[in-house]
Enzyme design. Sequence first.
Site, mmCIF file in Angstrom:
data_model
loop_
_atom_site.group_PDB
_atom_site.id
_atom_site.type_symbol
_atom_site.label_atom_id
_atom_site.label_comp_id
_atom_site.label_asym_id
_atom_site.label_seq_id
_atom_site.Cartn_x
_atom_site.Cartn_y
_atom_site.Cartn_z
ATOM 1 N N TYR A 165 -14.623 -11.443 0.508
ATOM 2 C CA TYR A 165 -15.285 -10.178 0.139
ATOM 3 C C TYR A 165 -16.530 -10.424 -0.707
ATOM 4 O O TYR A 165 -17.555 -9.774 -0.554
ATOM 5 C CB TYR A 165 -14.315 -9.268 -0.620
ATOM 6 C CG TYR A 165 -13.328 -8.591 0.299
ATOM 7 C CD1 TYR A 165 -13.702 -7.486 1.049
ATOM 8 C CD2 TYR A 165 -12.032 -9.062 0.441
ATOM 9 C CE1 TYR A 165 -12.814 -6.869 1.911
ATOM 10 C CE2 TYR A 165 -11.128 -8.454 1.302
ATOM 11 C CZ TYR A 165 -11.524 -7.356 2.030
ATOM 12 O OH TYR A 165 -10.651 -6.751 2.885
ATOM 13 N N ARG A 189 0.819 -1.223 0.000
ATOM 14 C CA ARG A 189 0.000 0.000 0.000
ATOM 15 C C ARG A 189 0.849 1.268 0.000
ATOM 16 O O ARG A 189 0.467 2.268 0.597
ATOM 17 C CB ARG A 189 -0.935 0.027 1.217
ATOM 18 C CG ARG A 189 -1.973 -1.069 1.236
ATOM 19 C CD ARG A 189 -3.193 -0.682 0.417
ATOM 20 N NE ARG A 189 -4.271 -1.602 0.658
ATOM 21 C CZ ARG A 189 -5.350 -1.318 1.388
ATOM 22 N NH1 ARG A 189 -5.483 -0.132 1.925
ATOM 23 N NH2 ARG A 189 -6.283 -2.222 1.548
ATOM 24 N N ARG A 199 -6.653 12.130 -5.108
ATOM 25 C CA ARG A 199 -7.956 11.612 -4.668
ATOM 26 C C ARG A 199 -8.987 12.720 -4.434
ATOM 27 O O ARG A 199 -10.190 12.469 -4.475
ATOM 28 C CB ARG A 199 -7.773 10.742 -3.425
ATOM 29 C CG ARG A 199 -7.209 9.354 -3.733
ATOM 30 C CD ARG A 199 -8.286 8.404 -4.245
ATOM 31 N NE ARG A 199 -9.146 7.978 -3.143
ATOM 32 C CZ ARG A 199 -10.374 8.395 -2.944
ATOM 33 N NH1 ARG A 199 -10.923 9.255 -3.766
ATOM 34 N NH2 ARG A 199 -11.078 7.946 -1.926
ATOM 35 N N ASP A 208 -6.793 -2.473 -7.095
ATOM 36 C CA ASP A 208 -7.303 -3.052 -5.853
ATOM 37 C C ASP A 208 -7.636 -4.510 -6.083
ATOM 38 O O ASP A 208 -7.965 -4.906 -7.212
ATOM 39 C CB ASP A 208 -8.546 -2.304 -5.353
ATOM 40 C CG ASP A 208 -8.827 -2.660 -3.902
ATOM 41 O OD1 ASP A 208 -8.192 -2.070 -3.017
ATOM 42 O OD2 ASP A 208 -9.639 -3.574 -3.655
ATOM 43 N N ARG A 230 -2.939 6.891 1.227
ATOM 44 C CA ARG A 230 -3.389 8.147 1.843
ATOM 45 C C ARG A 230 -2.382 8.839 2.744
ATOM 46 O O ARG A 230 -2.568 9.980 3.111
ATOM 47 C CB ARG A 230 -4.680 7.894 2.621
ATOM 48 C CG ARG A 230 -5.869 7.716 1.707
ATOM 49 C CD ARG A 230 -7.011 7.086 2.423
ATOM 50 N NE ARG A 230 -6.621 5.749 2.853
ATOM 51 C CZ ARG A 230 -7.405 4.917 3.508
ATOM 52 N NH1 ARG A 230 -8.613 5.276 3.833
ATOM 53 N NH2 ARG A 230 -6.979 3.718 3.850
HETATM 54 O O1 CP3 Z 1 0.230 -1.542 -2.544
HETATM 55 C C1 CP3 Z 1 -0.125 -0.605 -3.297
HETATM 56 O O2 CP3 Z 1 0.249 0.579 -3.136
HETATM 57 C C2 CP3 Z 1 -1.013 -0.922 -4.492
HETATM 58 C C3 CP3 Z 1 -2.398 -0.670 -4.306
HETATM 59 C C4 CP3 Z 1 -3.293 -1.540 -3.439
HETATM 60 C C5 CP3 Z 1 -4.503 -1.050 -2.880
HETATM 61 N N1 CP3 Z 1 -5.156 -2.090 -2.300
HETATM 62 C C6 CP3 Z 1 -4.950 0.335 -2.964
HETATM 63 C C7 CP3 Z 1 -5.997 0.809 -2.038
HETATM 64 C C8 CP3 Z 1 -3.205 -2.893 -3.102
HETATM 65 C C9 CP3 Z 1 -2.091 -3.883 -3.389
HETATM 66 C C10 CP3 Z 1 -4.404 -3.223 -2.392
HETATM 67 C C11 CP3 Z 1 -4.713 -4.577 -1.908
HETATM 68 C C12 CP3 Z 1 -5.903 -4.781 -1.087
HETATM 69 N N2 CP3 Z 1 -7.145 -4.164 -1.207
HETATM 70 C C13 CP3 Z 1 -6.012 -5.748 -0.066
HETATM 71 C C14 CP3 Z 1 -4.933 -6.728 0.334
HETATM 72 C C15 CP3 Z 1 -3.957 -6.120 1.258
HETATM 73 C C16 CP3 Z 1 -4.541 -5.688 2.568
HETATM 74 O O3 CP3 Z 1 -4.466 -4.510 2.858
HETATM 75 O O4 CP3 Z 1 -5.024 -6.558 3.308
HETATM 76 C C17 CP3 Z 1 -7.307 -5.668 0.463
HETATM 77 C C18 CP3 Z 1 -7.876 -6.523 1.581
HETATM 78 C C19 CP3 Z 1 -8.017 -4.678 -0.276
HETATM 79 C C20 CP3 Z 1 -9.445 -4.283 -0.135
HETATM 80 C C21 CP3 Z 1 -9.565 -2.888 0.284
HETATM 81 N N3 CP3 Z 1 -9.311 -1.818 -0.539
HETATM 82 C C22 CP3 Z 1 -9.976 -2.403 1.547
HETATM 83 C C23 CP3 Z 1 -10.320 -3.274 2.743
HETATM 84 C C24 CP3 Z 1 -9.959 -1.018 1.458
HETATM 85 C C25 CP3 Z 1 -10.445 -0.066 2.515
HETATM 86 C C26 CP3 Z 1 -9.489 0.081 3.632
HETATM 87 C C27 CP3 Z 1 -8.529 1.160 3.323
HETATM 88 O O5 CP3 Z 1 -7.330 0.978 3.551
HETATM 89 O O6 CP3 Z 1 -8.996 2.209 2.878
HETATM 90 C C28 CP3 Z 1 -9.512 -0.659 0.162
HETATM 91 C C29 CP3 Z 1 -9.300 0.703 -0.381
HETATM 92 C C30 CP3 Z 1 -7.927 1.002 -0.910
HETATM 93 N N4 CP3 Z 1 -7.179 0.189 -1.709
HETATM 94 C C31 CP3 Z 1 -7.223 2.230 -0.717
HETATM 95 C C32 CP3 Z 1 -6.011 2.103 -1.424
HETATM 96 C C33 CP3 Z 1 -4.938 3.141 -1.573
HETATM 97 C C34 CP3 Z 1 -7.728 3.435 0.033
HETATM 98 C C35 CP3 Z 1 -8.736 4.103 -0.854
HETATM 99 C C36 CP3 Z 1 -8.726 5.596 -0.793
HETATM 100 O O7 CP3 Z 1 -7.885 6.218 -1.432
HETATM 101 O O8 CP3 Z 1 -9.618 6.132 -0.123
#
Ligand code: CP3
Length: 362
Positions: free
Chosen positions: A157, A32, A45, A81, A36
């Site tokens: 999910y 990640r 964003r 994602d 943010r």
């Molecule tokens: O690693 C990276 O920088 C690449 C991008 C990436 C995102 N999500 C961007 C994201 C990757 C590799 C993921 C994987 C992901 N997404 C997982 C597996 C890893 C983990 O964290 O367990 C999971 C479970 C998700 C599902 C997901 N996406 C959730 C549960 C959420 C909400 C929680 C949160 O952190 O906001 C997201 C949203 C998300 N995915 C964001 C980002 C940058 C935040 C969204 C925003 O900008 O508001």
Amino acid sequence: MTENRIVPNRKSLFLRACRGGPVEHVPVWMMRQAGRYLPEYRAVRAQHSFLEVCKTPELAIEVSLQPFRQFAVDAVIVFCDILVPAEAMGLPVEFQDAGPVLPRPVRSHSDVQALRDFDPDKDTKFVGQAIAGLCRELGPTVPVLGFAAAPWTLACYMVEGRAKSGFGAVKQMRYADPALLRALLEKIARNTARYLKAQIAAGAAAVQLFDTWAGELSAADYDEFALPSIQLLLEELAAGETPVIYYSKATNHLLDSVSRTGADVLSVDWRIDLKDARAKCRKRSGPPFAVQGNIDPAVLLGPVEGIRQAVRDAVAKTGGTGHILNLGHGILPETPVEHARAFIEAGQTTPLSAVASSASGI
Ligand code: CP3
């Protein structure tokens, strides 16, 4: 800011680490890392929704590059994602403040049958375009990473319909209709294999499978449900020389099973001792796995000296070979940028010779 620790070829460094070969220092990146905690990510964003960023290659490329520009990380993961393939299979996905929501979760045989086998070159073309664009921008010496969810985590999910659900619906499916869960996992595995194949074809140097919810399963259930679906996925993917990294969370009780997934690199969290992971996870053919991890993301909320110490301790556990330094889970949004910088810098400057003597038994 980073000039004095430029590695001539980060891709070569990363691939050598995946194979357990000699390295100048541990390669380091953060799960990640485009997110943010970065003001420049928040600025993008403020103008565009999350899914719009994922689906617009220029925007996805821009945010993927942000951590590289900031810290010169050793690998750039494409911005996307894990839920994007769920949408491509026909389930609407909404990203709300509290996390993702799938308003039409999968609950029945007809729901599973209705899931589409999607065409990654058409339906998720933007992912391949973002990877190809990143490869063009970064040139041949920086590895671009692709990724997808492991089947069990995506199934969680798809069945629950939201994050942090307690897993009632998917566990009910496991007990009430195990054949249905198996059919869902198989469908996800086959679609994910094609999805990752397209990412490798677009230029991904390695791909990572995220199995965030693997630790929810008992060893017996992991072996019965999760493991065969990952094995099927990796057989169908046939990644060849391209390393596959398998990330799982809270899987101390599953180390023997995760060694049998067919992945090349095991990415673990802070609950697992890296030395133990090495010792307990041996490939069928004998050599130890390369490992990735495993700093608690909360360490980056503390003082810089603590971050440096955590990095030295982690590198001492592996001796620095066959080790990709990373966090044990995604970086937290409240992380100070300077602390993320300290983490990357510590990884790239911790001399391996200084730690090798304390890393016996590897
Ligand atoms: O690693 C990276 O920088 C690449 C991008 C990436 C995102 N999500 C961007 C994201 C990757 C590799 C993921 C994987 C992901 N997404 C997982 C597996 C890893 C983990 O964290 O367990 C999971 C479970 C998700 C599902 C997901 N996406 C959730 C549960 C959420 C909400 C929680 C949160 O952190 O906001 C997201 C949203 C998300 N995915 C964001 C980002 C940058 C935040 C969204 C925003 O900008 O508001």
